[in-house]
Design an enzyme around this catalytic site. Sequence first.
Site, mmCIF file in Angstrom:
data_model
loop_
_atom_site.group_PDB
_atom_site.id
_atom_site.type_symbol
_atom_site.label_atom_id
_atom_site.label_comp_id
_atom_site.label_asym_id
_atom_site.label_seq_id
_atom_site.Cartn_x
_atom_site.Cartn_y
_atom_site.Cartn_z
ATOM 1 N N GLY A 87 -5.013 -4.869 7.438
ATOM 2 C CA GLY A 87 -6.326 -4.070 7.696
ATOM 3 C C GLY A 87 -7.154 -4.467 8.777
ATOM 4 O O GLY A 87 -7.793 -3.616 9.307
ATOM 5 N N ARG A 95 -13.223 -8.163 -0.731
ATOM 6 C CA ARG A 95 -13.003 -7.879 0.746
ATOM 7 C C ARG A 95 -12.217 -6.433 0.549
ATOM 8 O O ARG A 95 -11.319 -6.034 -0.210
ATOM 9 C CB ARG A 95 -11.568 -8.763 1.109
ATOM 10 C CG ARG A 95 -10.999 -8.460 2.355
ATOM 11 C CD ARG A 95 -9.754 -7.883 2.128
ATOM 12 N NE ARG A 95 -8.982 -7.457 3.178
ATOM 13 C CZ ARG A 95 -8.006 -6.524 3.377
ATOM 14 N NH1 ARG A 95 -7.346 -6.110 2.325
ATOM 15 N NH2 ARG A 95 -7.219 -6.242 4.659
ATOM 16 N N VAL A 96 -12.679 -5.488 1.667
ATOM 17 C CA VAL A 96 -11.893 -4.171 1.791
ATOM 18 C C VAL A 96 -11.295 -4.180 3.015
ATOM 19 O O VAL A 96 -11.963 -4.622 4.023
ATOM 20 C CB VAL A 96 -13.170 -3.151 1.402
ATOM 21 C CG1 VAL A 96 -12.754 -1.648 1.653
ATOM 22 C CG2 VAL A 96 -13.706 -3.389 0.386
ATOM 23 N N GLY A 97 -10.135 -3.410 2.998
ATOM 24 C CA GLY A 97 -9.411 -3.341 4.274
ATOM 25 C C GLY A 97 -9.591 -2.008 4.899
ATOM 26 O O GLY A 97 -10.600 -1.425 4.548
ATOM 27 N N ASP A 98 -8.416 -1.439 5.566
ATOM 28 C CA ASP A 98 -8.598 -0.197 6.134
ATOM 29 C C ASP A 98 -8.452 0.924 5.249
ATOM 30 O O ASP A 98 -8.724 2.147 5.652
ATOM 31 C CB ASP A 98 -7.641 0.052 7.189
ATOM 32 C CG ASP A 98 -6.062 -0.323 6.860
ATOM 33 O OD1 ASP A 98 -5.844 -1.501 5.984
ATOM 34 O OD2 ASP A 98 -5.263 0.696 6.555
ATOM 35 N N THR A 139 -0.617 1.609 6.705
ATOM 36 C CA THR A 139 -0.474 0.718 5.946
ATOM 37 C C THR A 139 -0.345 -0.274 6.704
ATOM 38 O O THR A 139 0.108 -0.486 7.955
ATOM 39 C CB THR A 139 0.798 0.928 4.931
ATOM 40 O OG1 THR A 139 1.239 -0.473 4.385
ATOM 41 C CG2 THR A 139 2.107 1.408 5.606
ATOM 42 N N GLY A 140 -0.498 -1.593 6.318
ATOM 43 C CA GLY A 140 -0.298 -2.887 6.913
ATOM 44 C C GLY A 140 -1.467 -3.886 6.922
ATOM 45 O O GLY A 140 -2.437 -3.637 5.935
ATOM 46 N N THR A 185 0.859 -1.291 -0.210
ATOM 47 C CA THR A 185 0.121 0.061 -0.012
ATOM 48 C C THR A 185 0.968 1.141 -0.157
ATOM 49 O O THR A 185 1.840 1.311 0.593
ATOM 50 C CB THR A 185 -0.924 -0.322 1.467
ATOM 51 O OG1 THR A 185 -1.650 -1.101 1.210
ATOM 52 C CG2 THR A 185 -1.570 1.167 1.650
HETATM 53 N N1 ASP Z 1 -3.828 -2.063 4.528
HETATM 54 C C1 ASP Z 1 -4.002 -2.571 3.272
HETATM 55 C C2 ASP Z 1 -5.223 -3.395 3.359
HETATM 56 O O1 ASP Z 1 -5.511 -4.192 4.336
HETATM 57 C C3 ASP Z 1 -2.946 -3.548 2.812
HETATM 58 C C4 ASP Z 1 -1.559 -3.001 3.066
HETATM 59 O O2 ASP Z 1 -1.214 -1.816 3.752
HETATM 60 O O3 ASP Z 1 -0.674 -3.560 2.878
HETATM 61 O O4 ASP Z 1 -6.039 -3.646 2.361
#
Ligand code: ASP
Length: 295
Positions: free
Chosen positions: A215, A189-192, A212-213, A161
């Site tokens: 979610g 699927r939707v993350g953060d 980032t990371g 991300t």
């Molecule tokens: N935060 C993003 C998600 O969970 C992925 C990422 O930051 O690598 O969709």
Amino acid sequence: MNQVKPVIIVHGGAKTISEDKLAANHAGCQAAAEAGWKILCSGGSAAAAVEAAIQVLESDQTFNAGFGSTMNSEGEVEVDAAIMDGATLAWGAVAAVQGVRHPISVARKLMEDQPRLLVAKSGEQFALEQGLEMCAKDELVSEEQYQEWQEEANVLDRPNTVGCVALDINGNLVAGTSTGGLTGQPQGRVGDSAVVGAGLYADNQLGACSTTGDGESIIPIVLAKTAIDALAGETHPDQAAQHAISTLKARVKGEAGCILLDRQGRIGWAYNSENMAVAYMTEALQQPAVFTHKE
Ligand code: ASP
């Protein structure tokens, strides 16, 4: 009103970066910071700078956003992005969209038009109606991601991300985040990254943050807002960022990173992954400072 000294910071994701990808992460983040900086220097808005910087990262297959995004369970690229304005608390977001060249631009249009989160077809339709750049959905698939998906490769350093936070000469703070989500994620699927408070937050009274990371861990900690709230009482952004990541680690054992600016333009970031690609630019520098590891 007195002019404020502009600042921009970008990230290319909290992840493991292997030796052979250090240079590409470095160059991509530097180019993104430069693109946003050019706008800030000529008096442009933080929103324009964030959009320009993230567009650079969305065009670079080193990163998991736009072109080169990781692929979902169906072998497709589906992306999320959001942007937030610290002056008005306006925001815009898209999730699970396909065939849009720059998801961050769709999010910005929504922010300026009518703050809302549009998913899938309605996000794509809005982008089309606004005359934003569309493409065949396959055009966002890079050769490397396709190979890895086909081979079901167990890759350690997947792209990650991207995000940006900028402070313009009028003292406005804006944060933006853009992602292709997690490799092999179920369709839809939707993350953060599209979620205000989790993947990003901006408030001129305190600061702005992009995360980032993982979610599913970032959302319950409301990571971006947690970092921003920690700025209260003039806490340094580095400390606030560290507080947010420590909270995430302690409460949900998550892995993530965040970049932060406070309203004075002070810079901070923290992560508990192996690496995080970061670049920032201020008036005091000749060229962006770039990192893939923080001492
Ligand atoms: N935060 C993003 C998600 O969970 C992925 C990422 O930051 O690598 O969709």
